[in-house]
Scaffold this motif. Structure first.
Motif, PDB file in Angstrom:
ATOM      1  N   ASP A  11     157.034   5.627 -48.271  1.00 36.49           N
ATOM      2  CA  ASP A  11     155.992   5.518 -47.307  1.00 36.49           C
ATOM      3  C   ASP A  11     155.755   4.103 -46.899  1.00 36.49           C
ATOM      4  O   ASP A  11     154.669   3.934 -46.170  1.00 36.49           O
ATOM      5  CB  ASP A  11     154.703   6.363 -47.891  1.00 36.49           C
ATOM      6  CG  ASP A  11     154.430   5.641 -49.187  1.00 36.49           C
ATOM      7  OD1 ASP A  11     154.933   4.670 -50.024  1.00 36.49           O
ATOM      8  OD2 ASP A  11     153.019   5.945 -49.594  1.00 36.49           O
ATOM      9  N   THR A  12     156.468   3.037 -47.400  1.00 36.02           N
ATOM     10  CA  THR A  12     156.197   1.639 -46.900  1.00 36.02           C
ATOM     11  C   THR A  12     156.631   1.358 -45.429  1.00 36.02           C
ATOM     12  O   THR A  12     157.378   2.077 -45.104  1.00 36.02           O
ATOM     13  CB  THR A  12     156.925   0.585 -47.852  1.00 36.02           C
ATOM     14  OG1 THR A  12     156.506  -0.780 -47.490  1.00 36.02           O
ATOM     15  CG2 THR A  12     158.531   0.829 -47.808  1.00 36.02           C
ATOM     16  N   PRO A  13     155.638   0.665 -44.567  1.00 39.22           N
ATOM     17  CA  PRO A  13     155.980   0.395 -43.398  1.00 39.22           C
ATOM     18  C   PRO A  13     157.529  -0.343 -43.227  1.00 39.22           C
ATOM     19  O   PRO A  13     157.967  -0.384 -42.010  1.00 39.22           O
ATOM     20  CB  PRO A  13     154.895  -0.272 -42.793  1.00 39.22           C
ATOM     21  CG  PRO A  13     154.100  -0.817 -44.027  1.00 39.22           C
ATOM     22  CD  PRO A  13     154.606   0.065 -45.272  1.00 39.22           C
ATOM     23  N   TYR A  14     157.878  -0.972 -44.152  1.00 43.50           N
ATOM     24  CA  TYR A  14     159.008  -1.735 -44.347  1.00 43.50           C
ATOM     25  C   TYR A  14     160.345  -1.083 -44.561  1.00 43.50           C
ATOM     26  O   TYR A  14     161.348  -1.641 -44.650  1.00 43.50           O
ATOM     27  CB  TYR A  14     158.836  -2.920 -45.065  1.00 43.50           C
ATOM     28  CG  TYR A  14     157.670  -3.837 -44.684  1.00 43.50           C
ATOM     29  CD1 TYR A  14     157.666  -4.517 -43.659  1.00 43.50           C
ATOM     30  CD2 TYR A  14     156.563  -3.879 -45.632  1.00 43.50           C
ATOM     31  CE1 TYR A  14     156.557  -5.289 -43.167  1.00 43.50           C
ATOM     32  CE2 TYR A  14     155.326  -4.422 -45.253  1.00 43.50           C
ATOM     33  CZ  TYR A  14     155.402  -5.295 -44.115  1.00 43.50           C
ATOM     34  OH  TYR A  14     154.239  -6.148 -43.870  1.00 43.50           O
ATOM     35  N   ALA A  15     160.303   0.128 -44.840  1.00 41.54           N
ATOM     36  CA  ALA A  15     161.377   1.196 -45.311  1.00 41.54           C
ATOM     37  C   ALA A  15     162.136   1.389 -43.986  1.00 41.54           C
ATOM     38  O   ALA A  15     161.422   2.207 -43.041  1.00 41.54           O
ATOM     39  CB  ALA A  15     160.888   2.148 -45.998  1.00 41.54           C
ATOM     40  N   PRO A  16     163.397   1.144 -43.725  1.00 41.01           N
ATOM     41  CA  PRO A  16     164.004   1.568 -42.510  1.00 41.01           C
ATOM     42  C   PRO A  16     164.318   3.169 -42.575  1.00 41.01           C
ATOM     43  O   PRO A  16     164.574   3.775 -43.636  1.00 41.01           O
ATOM     44  CB  PRO A  16     165.367   0.774 -42.508  1.00 41.01           C
ATOM     45  CG  PRO A  16     165.481   0.499 -44.033  1.00 41.01           C
ATOM     46  CD  PRO A  16     164.225   0.334 -44.453  1.00 41.01           C
ATOM     47  N   GLN A  17     164.398   3.481 -41.301  1.00 38.64           N
ATOM     48  CA  GLN A  17     164.828   5.191 -41.315  1.00 38.64           C
ATOM     49  C   GLN A  17     166.178   5.059 -41.930  1.00 38.64           C
ATOM     50  O   GLN A  17     167.101   4.232 -41.768  1.00 38.64           O
ATOM     51  CB  GLN A  17     164.709   5.699 -39.844  1.00 38.64           C
ATOM     52  CG  GLN A  17     163.259   5.772 -39.178  1.00 38.64           C
ATOM     53  CD  GLN A  17     162.634   6.470 -39.844  1.00 38.64           C
ATOM     54  OE1 GLN A  17     163.076   7.729 -40.220  1.00 38.64           O
ATOM     55  NE2 GLN A  17     161.190   6.318 -40.232  1.00 38.64           N
ATOM     56  N   LEU A  18     166.588   6.346 -42.138  1.00 44.17           N
ATOM     57  CA  LEU A  18     167.818   6.576 -42.750  1.00 44.17           C
ATOM     58  C   LEU A  18     169.149   6.076 -42.017  1.00 44.17           C
ATOM     59  O   LEU A  18     170.036   5.488 -42.360  1.00 44.17           O
ATOM     60  CB  LEU A  18     168.057   7.761 -43.545  1.00 44.17           C
ATOM     61  CG  LEU A  18     169.273   8.199 -44.124  1.00 44.17           C
ATOM     62  CD1 LEU A  18     169.531   7.155 -45.324  1.00 44.17           C
ATOM     63  CD2 LEU A  18     169.644   9.596 -44.555  1.00 44.17           C
ATOM     64  N   ALA A  19     168.849   6.410 -40.727  1.00 47.04           N
ATOM     65  CA  ALA A  19     169.922   6.236 -39.908  1.00 47.04           C
ATOM     66  C   ALA A  19     170.038   4.692 -39.519  1.00 47.04           C
ATOM     67  O   ALA A  19     171.210   4.203 -39.517  1.00 47.04           O
ATOM     68  CB  ALA A  19     169.734   7.112 -38.476  1.00 47.04           C
ATOM     69  N   THR A  20     168.983   3.838 -39.323  1.00 43.80           N
ATOM     70  CA  THR A  20     168.999   2.547 -39.364  1.00 43.80           C
ATOM     71  C   THR A  20     169.458   1.811 -40.521  1.00 43.80           C
ATOM     72  O   THR A  20     170.472   1.058 -40.364  1.00 43.80           O
ATOM     73  CB  THR A  20     167.589   2.018 -39.390  1.00 43.80           C
ATOM     74  OG1 THR A  20     167.067   2.445 -37.918  1.00 43.80           O
ATOM     75  CG2 THR A  20     167.487   0.678 -38.925  1.00 43.80           C
TER      76      THR A  20
END
Length: 75
Positions: A11-20
């Motif tokens: 839930d961190t705003p810095y976690a990229p989406q899996l596709a990214t």
């Protein structure tokens, strides 16, 4: 997905989406330390094997019924 290298919390705003994370090859960003322990990997392999066994068991009657249906159509 939760074991992505370099991502501490989902839930961190810095976690990229899996596709990214995949497209940008983010797994190369880490030092190479294992994300999962050997015990975690072994447990996952056991769960996968059990899941495959259960799937095969569940599908067997359906496959047999379809095979019988196709044989009856052929005859």
């Amino acid at each position: 997905m939760k074991a992505r290298s370099g991502v501490e919390k989902e839930d961190t705003p810095y976690a990229p989406q899996l596709a990214t994370w995949l497209n940008q090859e983010r797994w190369k960003d880490t030092t190479g330390a294992a994300v999962l322990s050997p015990a975690d990997i072994e447990a996952a392999e056991r769960r996968l094997a059990e899941s495959k066994r259960k799937h095969d068991e569940d599908m067997r009657p359906l496959v047999e019924a379809k095979s019988a249906e196709l044989r009856a159509q052929r005859d």
